[in-house]
Structure formats: structure tokens, C-alpha cells
Design an enzyme around this catalytic site. Structure first.
Site, PDB file in Angstrom:
ATOM      1  N   LYS A 195      51.211 -41.804  46.540  1.00  0.00           N
ATOM      2  CA  LYS A 195      52.171 -42.670  47.200  1.00  0.00           C
ATOM      3  C   LYS A 195      53.071 -41.840  48.117  1.00  0.00           C
ATOM      4  CE  LYS A 195      55.918 -42.878  43.806  1.00  0.00           C
ATOM      5  NZ  LYS A 195      56.980 -42.176  44.435  1.00  0.00           N
ATOM      6  N   HIS A 252      51.447 -41.972  38.953  1.00  0.00           N
ATOM      7  CA  HIS A 252      51.331 -41.113  37.769  1.00  0.00           C
ATOM      8  C   HIS A 252      51.908 -41.766  36.515  1.00  0.00           C
ATOM      9  CE1 HIS A 252      55.453 -39.838  38.742  1.00  0.00           C
ATOM     10  NE2 HIS A 252      55.513 -39.232  37.569  1.00  0.00           N
ATOM     11  N   HIS A 267      56.089 -47.600  40.014  1.00  0.00           N
ATOM     12  CA  HIS A 267      56.069 -47.263  38.589  1.00  0.00           C
ATOM     13  C   HIS A 267      56.499 -48.453  37.720  1.00  0.00           C
ATOM     14  CE1 HIS A 267      55.444 -43.369  40.160  1.00  0.00           C
ATOM     15  NE2 HIS A 267      56.686 -42.940  40.208  1.00  0.00           N
TER      16      HIS A 267
HETATM   17  C1  BG6 Z   1      58.171 -39.904  41.486  1.00  0.00           C
HETATM   18  C2  BG6 Z   1      59.381 -40.202  42.321  1.00  0.00           C
HETATM   19  O1  BG6 Z   1      57.136 -40.803  41.770  1.00  0.00           O
HETATM   20  O2  BG6 Z   1      58.516 -40.007  40.105  1.00  0.00           O
HETATM   21  C3  BG6 Z   1      60.510 -39.278  41.973  1.00  0.00           C
HETATM   22  O3  BG6 Z   1      59.038 -40.049  43.690  1.00  0.00           O
HETATM   23  C4  BG6 Z   1      60.782 -39.298  40.496  1.00  0.00           C
HETATM   24  O4  BG6 Z   1      61.687 -39.603  42.700  1.00  0.00           O
HETATM   25  C5  BG6 Z   1      59.496 -39.087  39.715  1.00  0.00           C
HETATM   26  O5  BG6 Z   1      61.703 -38.268  40.195  1.00  0.00           O
HETATM   27  C6  BG6 Z   1      59.707 -39.247  38.220  1.00  0.00           C
HETATM   28  O6  BG6 Z   1      58.566 -38.832  37.533  1.00  0.00           O
HETATM   29  P1  BG6 Z   1      58.649 -38.350  36.012  1.00  0.00           P
HETATM   30  O7  BG6 Z   1      57.250 -38.186  35.602  1.00  0.00           O
HETATM   31  O8  BG6 Z   1      59.454 -37.097  36.010  1.00  0.00           O
HETATM   32  O9  BG6 Z   1      59.367 -39.435  35.283  1.00  0.00           O
END
Ligand code: BG6
Length: 455
Positions: free
Chosen positions: A84, A114, A176
Site C-alpha cells: 500500500k 500486513h 488495516h
Molecule cells: C503501517 C502504517 O501500515 O502500519 C504505519 O503505514 C503504522 O503508519 C504501521 O505505524 C503499524 O504497523 P504495526 O505492525 O507496527 O502495528
């Protein structure tokens, strides 16, 4: 992190197989060079090829065109992973999708989110569809609201320039949190086959209307003058953020899934069968029982947490004088993966009063020696094995943008400054007001503590 000798040998063996070719995104010669290099590797002519595009969105088109024209394996499979942002709105995302589909088939494209690789997000399907106990209560008759939360305790930290172009809705909510919503709200898929699962996710998204401005609270963090280090600086203090930016770093939005499982808004028609006649009563006055899905996310907040929470309705016909709190099923995605069910129990001992407690499945204690893979480890392995279940299909993406694009455009046209909240706080209090307004009850009497903590 400490690495064992065995791990170190594996890493050496892995790194010895890595090589690097530099080139330009828009230069076909660079891609020819890459193809020649790939073909020169052992079995290179026959090997499968996986292209992982972790690139600025502006170069997706030229890079994929060049890969397709110059770097394709004619004997093995070819797959592309796309990170993304997949566009900025419905139109740009559709343009990107049409471009990709003119070069690759859908089963070659892996749009990575992810969060779909996180243990507890993947667990949702098993939790919901592998247990008898949740099915009958997983609907508007028993669930009063669903809260999906993403909180980070730090600000944009030097990524402000990138972030400012997108904002928290595009960065976290539209992908997400919406993916988690799909897994919570969808019907049982016909099987665990990738397309059966993704069909159900698309169906749910199709039942969600674009989010309305009156159901949204936007915030932007300001520095905490009494704080330390980074906390003293607000979003606008980041030198890479344009002066006066109205980009939100916090958002709470309420979505409704208009299907039979979650929507009770329509006036109920009550049929009354008597010996001589059937009467229909129109219950215009009956209160709405549609279930709000509250999505909230933000940076520079009071804690790091991602979780989903189903709050159940009050027990009808209360016999305990209002001393019972609502049940809540909480799936804690991170940190400290856990599933816990907030429930009432008799206060132990000579008492006969209800007390809040939890049924708890904390992974750290139940699965002590299990190493949970990182989300990306899992997802990249899925790409190797050709499993697309945890990847976003093009029609899912289109629906996700449909839901948020009108709001995003409105925000960009009106440029209304978001509500200021202090670095390290819970976010704007208006967001809590919105949650209360749509029916979330916060008792304030219970706090989950990691029950098996040894510290
Ligand atoms: C990313 C965002 O997709 O996810 C970020 O672009 C964010 O801004 C991150 O910090 C959070 O991922 P995780 O796995 O650390 O919760």
C-alpha cells in the site's frame, strides 16, 4: 536480538545468495539488465520469479510495465507483491488496478496488508467458525457494538512528509481496520479457499455505506509542553509537514453493515396471528438495533494497542440491581496477543454479589515456547506457496475506497482543521462522545491486566 550459531549460519547462507542490481524505475535497459542477471543465476532460466514492490506509488506503473515487458520467467511462475498505498481514492485505485490487470492476472497479484499476516487477525476465522459457542450470539441480537482500535504512542517521527499526503484514514483505517471489520462481520465462507473467503469479505463491504461526516471525529496531535523528548513536539512542528496542514493523525469513524446479521434499523413489522385475522403492526417507534462498527486509530496516543472488542447487550431482566457490566469479547492483536472474555461472576466467598472477571487466553502463558512469525514472514511464505487468502483482491480494494472516498474528498475540499489533542493523550474527547452516542458503554470499572505477568 541474540542470534544462535545455527541461526547465524543460516543467515550467512541466505545472504550469500543475495545480489544487487541497480537501475532506474523508468529505464527499460535497467530491467533488461535485471533479467540477464536473473537468468544467469543457477537455474535462473527455469526459476520462479517473485517481484516485491516496496516503492513510492508514483513509480508503480513504470516499474510493473518494465517487469512485464523485460523480466518475466517463461518457465516458472511470476508473482508481484504490491505494498500500500494502492491509490489515493476510488478513481486512482481503479486506474492502478486496471493497469496491473492489463499486465498480470489476478492470481499473480498479491496486494499486501500486513495486518492480515498477524496471528490474532488470522485467528478470527477459527475463533468464529471453529467454535459453536460464538455463532448464535454473533449478530445484532446480542452484540451491541464492535470497536476496532489501533493506537500508537509515537508521532510521525520524521515520516511526516510522507504521512501528510495520506493521513491516518488512508494509512490505517481504510486498510488495516477495514480488513479486520470484514473478518468480524462476514458470513461463513463456503470453505477456507482464498476466493471463498475473499468473496465473503467483498459481500460485507458491499453492505457498508460510505461513511458520513457526522459519524467521524478527526484529530491532530499537538506537543505536550510538560512532556519529554518527542512528546513536546506536535505534528505541525515536524519540519517535513507543510505549515497549517489539516491532515488528521487521529480518526474515529462509525460504519454500519446493512445486512440481516448487523442491521436492525428498518421498522419492524410485527405479524399478529389470531383466529380470524392477521394484523400487522408497524413499529415505527421501536429503537434502532443496528450495530455500530466503531473504527478508531491514531498516532501519538497514550499507548500501543491494536484490538477488536465486541460489546454485548445488557442482560435483559436484570435481577442484580444494575451491578452487572456488559460482556465483552476482546481479541488483542498487539502487544501481548490475547483473547479474553469480560464476564460477571459471583464474588468469591460468603458474598452473593456479581463481580467483573475474565476468561483469559493469553498467548505468552498458554503458548510459552511458540515463536509467532512476523506478519511479513507469514505473508511472503504465502506468496511462495500461492495462497492468496490473506491478500486483498481488487474488488475488495474497490469497495474499501468506495466507503471512504466521499469523506476524504470532502475533508480535502473543506480543509477543516482537525481537533487538537495532546501528544500521549487518549485523543480528542469528542471521539469518546461519539462512541457513547452510538451506544458504546464504558464502565471504567475494569482494566485488563496481563494476568500471568511475572513482572
Ligand atoms: C503501517 C502504517 O501500515 O502500519 C504505519 O503505514 C503504522 O503508519 C504501521 O505505524 C503499524 O504497523 P504495526 O505492525 O507496527 O502495528
Amino acid at each position: 536480538m541474540k542470534i544462535t550459531d545455527e541461526e547465524s549460519d543460516c543467515l550467512d547462507a541466505f545472504f550469500s545468495k543475495n545480489s544487487y542490481i541497480s537501475g532506474r524505475y523508468d529505464d527499460s535497459n535497467s530491467f533488461n539488465k535485471l533479467h540477464v542477471h536473473l537468468s544467469s543465476l543457477p537455474d535462473g532460466g527455469e526459476a520462479n520469479r517473485l517481484f516485491y514492490l516496496a516503492l513510492p506509488p508514483t513509480v508503480y506503473q513504470s516499474v510493473t510495465t518494465n517487469i512485464s515487458a523485460h523480466c518475466i520467467s517463461h518457465k516458472g511462475w511470476n508473482r508481484v507483491i504490491v505494498e500500500k498505498p494502492f491509490g489515493r481514492d476510488l478513481q486512482s485505485s481503479q486506474e492502478l488496478s486496471s493497469h496491473l490487470s492489463s499486465l498480470f492476472k489476478e492470481d499473480q497479484i498479491y496486494r499486501i496488508d500486513h495486518y492480515l499476516g498477524k496471528e490474532m487477525v488470522q485467528n478470527l476465522m477459527v475463533l468464529r467458525f471453529g467454535n459453536r459457542i460464538f455463532g448464535p450470539i454473533w449478530n445484532r441480537n446480542s452484540v451491541s457494538c464492535v470497536v476496532l482500535t489501533f493506537k500508537e504512542p509515537f508521532g510521525t517521527q520524521g515520516r511526516g512528509g510522507y504521512f501528510d499526503d495520506f493521513g491516518i484514514i488512508r494509512d490505517v483505517m481504510q486498510n488495516h481496520l477495514l480488513q479486520i471489520l470484514c473478518l468480524v462481520a462476514m458470513e461463513t465462507p463456503a470453505s477456507t479457499n482464498s476466493n471463498d473467503v475473499r468473496d465473503e469479505k467483498v459481500k460485507v463491504l458491499k453492505c457498508v455505506a460510505p461513511v458520513s461526516g457526522s459519524d467521524v471525529v478527526l484529530g491532530q496531535y499537538v506537543g505536550d509542553l510538560r512532556g519529554e523528548g518527542q512528546a513536546r513536539f506536535g505534528y505541525l512542528d515536524d519540519p517535513t509537514v507543510p505549515d497549517g496542514s489539516c491532515t488528521p493523525t487521529f480518526a474515529t469513524a462509525v460504519l454500519y453493515v446493512q445486512n440481516e446479521r448487523w442491521d436492525g434499523e428498518n421498522n419492524s413489522l410485527i405479524f399478529c396471528f389470531t383466529y380470524r385475522e392477521v394484523r400487522i403492526f408497524d413499529f415505527n417507534t421501536c429503537s434502532s438495533i443496528r450495530v455500530p462498527f466503531i473504527l478508531r486509530c491514531g498516532k501519538a496516543l497514550n499507548e500501543r494497542k491494536a484490538e477488536l472488542r465486541l460489546q454485548f447487550t445488557d442482560v435483559p431482566g436484570d435481577i442484580f440491581g444494575g451491578r452487572c457490566q456488559r460482556n465483552e469479547l476482546v481479541v488483542r492483536v498487539q502487544p501481548d496477543e490475547a483473547i479474553y472474555l469480560k464476564m460477571m461472576t459471583k464474588r468469591p466467598g460468603v458474598y452473593f454479589s456479581p463481580e467483573e472477571t475474565e476468561l483469559d487466553l493469553t498467548y505468552k502463558s498458554r503458548y510459552k515456547n511458540v515463536k509467532l512469525p512476523d506478519a511479513y514472514e507469514r505473508l511472503i511464505l504465502d506468496v511462495f506457496s500461492g495462497n492468496q487468502m490473506h491478500f486483498v483482491r481488487s474488488d475488495e480494494l474497490r469497495e474499501a475506497w468506495r466507503i471512504f472516498t466521499p469523506l476524504l474528498h470532502k475533508m480535502e475540499q473543506e480543509k477543516t482543521p482537525p481537533i487538537a489533542y495532546t501528544y500521549g493523550s487518549r485523543g480528542p474527547t469528542e471521539a469518546d462522545d461519539l462512541m457513547r452516542r452510538v451506544g458504546f458503554h464504558y464502565g471504567g470499572t475494569y482494566k485488563w491486566v496481563q494476568p500471568h505477568s511475572t513482572i
